[in-house]
Enzyme design. Structure first.
Site, short mmCIF file in Angstrom:
data_model
loop_
_atom_site.label_atom_id
_atom_site.label_comp_id
_atom_site.label_asym_id
_atom_site.label_seq_id
_atom_site.Cartn_x
_atom_site.Cartn_y
_atom_site.Cartn_z
CE LYS A 111 10.15 -46.87 -21.71
NZ LYS A 111 10.94 -47.18 -22.88
CE LYS A 192 13.83 -35.42 -23.21
NZ LYS A 192 14.37 -36.38 -24.07
CE LYS A 195 9.67 -41.18 -28.97
NZ LYS A 195 11.09 -41.22 -28.73
P1 ATP Z 1 10.82 -38.94 -25.29
O1 ATP Z 1 9.68 -38.14 -25.83
O2 ATP Z 1 10.45 -40.35 -24.93
O3 ATP Z 1 11.64 -38.22 -24.27
P2 ATP Z 1 12.59 -38.15 -27.30
O4 ATP Z 1 12.28 -38.20 -28.74
O5 ATP Z 1 12.49 -36.83 -26.67
O6 ATP Z 1 11.75 -39.19 -26.52
P3 ATP Z 1 14.62 -40.16 -26.95
O7 ATP Z 1 14.08 -41.06 -28.01
O8 ATP Z 1 14.51 -40.52 -25.53
O9 ATP Z 1 14.05 -38.66 -27.11
O10 ATP Z 1 16.13 -39.84 -27.20
C1 ATP Z 1 16.90 -40.06 -28.37
C2 ATP Z 1 18.19 -39.26 -28.23
O11 ATP Z 1 17.93 -37.86 -28.41
C3 ATP Z 1 18.84 -39.38 -26.85
O12 ATP Z 1 20.24 -39.46 -27.03
C4 ATP Z 1 18.47 -38.08 -26.17
O13 ATP Z 1 19.42 -37.68 -25.21
C5 ATP Z 1 18.42 -37.10 -27.31
N1 ATP Z 1 17.46 -36.02 -27.07
C6 ATP Z 1 16.12 -36.16 -26.98
N2 ATP Z 1 15.53 -34.97 -26.80
C7 ATP Z 1 16.51 -34.04 -26.76
C8 ATP Z 1 16.53 -32.62 -26.60
N3 ATP Z 1 15.41 -31.92 -26.47
N4 ATP Z 1 17.71 -31.97 -26.61
C9 ATP Z 1 18.85 -32.69 -26.77
N5 ATP Z 1 18.92 -34.01 -26.92
C10 ATP Z 1 17.76 -34.70 -26.93
#
Ligand code: ATP
Ligand code: LTN
Length: 326
Positions: A111, A192, A195
């Site tokens: 980061k 995956k 966001k």
């Molecule tokens: P980033 O874009 O920073 O990866 P994000 O919104 O995809 O963020 P996080 O905020 O890192 O996800 O994660 C919040 C929770 O959601 C964590 O427990 C993570 O394992 C879960 N999670 C995030 N994306 C997925 C996905 N595509 N499938 C399953 N679980 C997910």
């Protein structure tokens, strides 16, 4: 009962991947263990935002957590900044972790490399996280691989403190979260759903309306073959649709294969299943946000319950240190 703590930062809108992968397992687990769920707004301060943004996201995230089924009478759902002991214990944690240990945190290196302004808070972030965990006598912290190092450093701090000042903290374990679905991006099924993806078209937001969801599923990337098989390696797009349809309807994805000979109906059914899954959640979310007083009261109750445990732990730590107590 095992005490389990999971926390989530109010840094963005919740999407289908967060729900099926993380929040749905939280809801399922709340009756099996003593569940504490923190909305960690102090941690969100490490991301630069305009004034007011964190608070607005906190209330929206709280509404979403209750809308998907966390029960304020079963789980302890609280906002981190409502429980001042987090900040208070964080200082104690900072004084029991070394500059070298904090410098080795992979998340900090990643980061800080991307930012011009690297705050002290970004560096000491794991000390605040250690405070979150140790305040609640947490037995288990369900975390993905990216957070294991932070639980490891928490254990090291707890052991060091206990050795230096006498048995004070429960030493927590990192556990692999109960398997939720892993949801991939509809436009790039090898990545995956996230966001931070560039394209909004592959991302299903929890608040997307039915038309939007239908459109995104219709345009989902599959492959040039025509047969429907569950094989995430060679058929990531089709397998992701089966995974989502399965998670939304409560079936193992491989069991759904027999019902399809073409991609079109699979896409349509996955979209409809998601609409059916999200529609009642969206209605509850709107109701919760419409009654701010009740939502705030639920969070206040959570903070009271969390605060009782946190205050006792902080007092134990201050007494062990030997601060002058009146
Ligand atoms: P980033 O874009 O920073 O990866 P994000 O919104 O995809 O963020 P996080 O905020 O890192 O996800 O994660 C919040 C929770 O959601 C964590 O427990 C993570 O394992 C879960 N999670 C995030 N994306 C997925 C996905 N595509 N499938 C399953 N679980 C997910
Ligand atoms: N750093 C974590 C969020 C987090 C956390 C916690 C997780 C803050 N405090 C305590 C578990 C326990 C993240 O970025 N996902």
């Amino acid at each position: 009962m095992t005490r389990v703590l999971s926390c989530i930062q109010p840094t963005g809108d919740v999407h289908l991947g967060n729900y099926l992968g993380a929040l749905a397992p939280w809801v399922a687990g709340q009756h099996e263990h003593d569940a504490f769920h923190g909305i960690v707004d102090l941690h969100a301060l490490t991301v630069a935002e305009e004034p007011g943004v964190i608070g607005a996201r906190t209330v929206q995230l709280a509404a979403m957590l209750f809308a998907v089924g966390l029960d304020a009478d079963v789980a302890t759902v609280f906002v981190q900044s409502h429980v001042p002991e987090h900040s208070q214990l964080a200082w104690v944690m900072e004084c029991n972790v070394s500059f070298g240990e904090l410098s080795r945190m992979v998340q900090f290196k990643e980061k800080s490399a991307k930012r011009e302004f690297v705050s002290g808070g970004l560096f000491t972030y794991p000390a605040l996280q250690a405070a979150d965990i140790l305040l609640y006598d947490t037995d288990e912290v369900p975390v993905g691989d990216d957070q294991r190092q932070h639980v490891e450093i928490t254990r090291d701090i707890a052991l060091r403190f206990n050795h230096r000042f006498g048995a004070t903290f429960v030493v927590p374990r990192a556990v692999t979260p109960r398997a939720g679905a892993r949801v991939m991006d509809l436009q790039d099924p090898t990545a995956k759903m996230s966001k931070s993806a560039d394209t909004g078209a592959g991302l299903i937001q929890m608040l997307d309306d039915a038309e939007m969801i239908r459109r995104k599923f219709k345009r989902a990337v599959t492959d040039s073959e025509t047969d429907v098989r569950y094989d995430p390696e060679t058929k990531p797009g089709v397998s992701n649709l089966l995974e989502i349809l399965g998670a939304a309807t409560g079936h193992p994805p491989a069991d759904l294969v027999a019902g399809y000979t073409q991609y079109g109906p699979l896409k349509a059914d996955a979209g409809e299943a998601v609409i059916e899954l999200l529609t009642p959640i969206q209605a509850r979310y709107r109701d919760l946000l419409a009654d701010r007083g009740e939502l705030t009261a639920m969070l206040r109750r959570g903070a009271e319950r969390a605060g009782e445990v946190a205050a006792a732990t902080l007092e134990r730590a201050y007494t062990a240190i030997g601060f002058l107590r009146s």
